[in-house]
Design an enzyme around this catalytic site. Structure first.
Site, PDB file in Angstrom:
ATOM      1  N   PRO A 100       0.828  -1.208   0.000  1.00 56.95           N
ATOM      2  CA  PRO A 100       0.000   0.000   0.000  1.00 56.95           C
ATOM      3  C   PRO A 100       0.870   1.270   0.000  1.00 56.95           C
ATOM      4  O   PRO A 100       1.899   1.320   0.683  1.00 56.95           O
ATOM      5  CB  PRO A 100      -0.821  -0.101   1.293  1.00 56.95           C
ATOM      6  CG  PRO A 100      -0.399  -1.344   1.981  1.00 56.95           C
ATOM      7  CD  PRO A 100       0.608  -2.076   1.150  1.00 56.95           C
ATOM      8  N   ASP A 151      15.267   3.045   4.243  1.00 53.00           N
ATOM      9  CA  ASP A 151      14.274   2.314   3.439  1.00 53.00           C
ATOM     10  C   ASP A 151      14.930   1.671   2.213  1.00 53.00           C
ATOM     11  O   ASP A 151      14.799   0.470   1.975  1.00 53.00           O
ATOM     12  CB  ASP A 151      13.148   3.251   2.963  1.00 53.00           C
ATOM     13  CG  ASP A 151      12.219   3.670   4.087  1.00 53.00           C
ATOM     14  OD1 ASP A 151      12.555   3.419   5.262  1.00 53.00           O
ATOM     15  OD2 ASP A 151      11.167   4.260   3.788  1.00 53.00           O
TER      16      ASP A 151
HETATM   17  C1  MEV Z   1      10.567   5.981   7.163  1.00 54.62           C
HETATM   18  O1  MEV Z   1      10.417   4.627   6.804  1.00 54.62           O
HETATM   19  C2  MEV Z   1      11.567   6.115   8.270  1.00 54.62           C
HETATM   20  C3  MEV Z   1      11.817   7.553   8.755  1.00 54.62           C
HETATM   21  O2  MEV Z   1      12.787   7.439   9.789  1.00 54.62           O
HETATM   22  C4  MEV Z   1      12.322   8.425   7.641  1.00 54.62           C
HETATM   23  C5  MEV Z   1      13.721   8.063   7.180  1.00 54.62           C
HETATM   24  O3  MEV Z   1      14.442   7.386   7.895  1.00 54.62           O
HETATM   25  O4  MEV Z   1      14.084   8.527   6.075  1.00 54.62           O
HETATM   26  C6  MEV Z   1      10.565   8.173   9.337  1.00 54.62           C
END
Ligand code: MEV
Length: 315
Positions: A100, A151
């Site tokens: 999603p 990510d």
């Molecule tokens: C997003 O999956 C994780 C965050 O820490 C953003 C990032 O690390 O770029 C919120």
């Protein structure tokens, strides 16, 4: 060797187990791939003279990369094609995803990674995970502000990692998992683009750096403790640390009533710990479960309004 037939490559969704947001400021975080939930890219020869085309049937969209050169996926496709010597090729790349959008499961990084993988396969080349992650990171950075890089890294490496944002290169370490553990993931159904909470945290940190750095230090400490708990297979300790992380994420300002309803329901149903996962303000939460409790927790999440629930065993 270039391929004449359609070629397919894929990349997994991801979960941040702990440490999101603080990871943007150099603290460690732990992330896991979700192997069963994937984005898929297929490349096939296109019409002569059409150049590179991207097709997203799920979104009902199709475009030539030269028509929309500032689209993040167009730009990534052009960069990768140029590096592979495919800059002049007529190719149609079809992108599909089970992940999603804007849910905290890394759909953007997975689609981008699948796109790079399919083009490299098409060109008969094999690029390592670091090279693919770096290209996807550069693309995310241009369009989403200040991502930490976690990510794209966990998606490209497809293994549980310890991650620290560092210059010039992040620290990426494989994690030892002493005993398999079960996570139940609940989706609030509230879509929230990552850069919004990430931007809000930056503004709040700039306004009160001392307070925010204290919160981030608390996160860093529990992430280190979580690493030891994972290595020992100590689920009870890990669960408590996930709860502590949620308390800090609430103070950081990225939780939401919908997330907290699901987190509360999971804990009431016997979860060892539960927290939001990803950028927050919507998207998903995760609960650590005894394997025997997972179905009860999943049912409680549905009852509490989760639009989608999945259970995964890690390690
Ligand atoms: C997003 O999956 C994780 C965050 O820490 C953003 C990032 O690390 O770029 C919120």
């Amino acid at each position: 060797m270039m391929h004449q037939h359609p070629l397919t490559a894929s990349a997994p969704a991801k979960l941040i187990l702990c440490g999101e947001h603080a990871v943007v400021y150099g603290c460690p975080a732990i992330a896991l791939p979700l192997a069963d939930v994937r984005a898929v890219a297929t490349v096939a020869a296109g019409q002569q003279g059409e150049g590179l085309r991207l097709v997203a049937p799920d979104l009902n969209e199709a475009w030539g990369v030269h028509e929309q050169p500032t689209n993040p996926l167009s730009e990534l496709a052009l960069t990768v094609a140029a590096q592979l010597g495919l800059g002049q090729a007529d190719l149609t790349i079809t992108l599909r995803s089970q992940i999603p959008l804007a849910s905290g499961m890394g759909s953007g990084a997975a689609i981008a990674t699948a796109l790079v993988r399919t083009l490299t396969q098409y060109a008969g080349q094999e690029w390592d995970a670091d090279r693919i992650a770096a290209l996807v990171y550069a693309s995310e950075q241009r369009f989403h502000g200040t991502p930490s890089g976690i990510d794209n890294t966990v998606v490209a490496h497809e293994r549980a990692i310890w991650f620290e944002r560092r210059s010039p290169k992040p620290l990426i370490e494989p994690l030892t998992i002493g005993a398999p553990f079960t996570l139940v993931v609940g989706d609030t159904g509230v879509r929230s683009a990552t850069h919004l909470p990430v931007g809000a945290v930056r503004t709040a940190w700039q306004a009160d750096p001392v307070h925010y750095e204290t919160l981030f230090a608390g996160v860093a400490l529990l992430v280190s403790q979580a690493r030891s708990a994972l290595a020992k297979g100590d689920s009870a300790t890990l669960g408590g640390l996930l709860n502590q992380n949620q308390a800090l994420l609430e103070q950081i300002g990225v939780s939401s009533p919908e997330l907290e309803r699901l987190i509360h329901a999971a804990r009431q149903a016997g979860a060892l710990g539960a927290k939001l996962s990803g950028a927050g303000w919507g998207g998903i939460m995760l609960a650590l479960a005894h394997p025997t409790q997972a179905a009860t927790i999943a049912a409680a999440l549905c009852e509490a309004g989760a639009v989608r629930v999945l259970t995964t065993v890690v390690g």
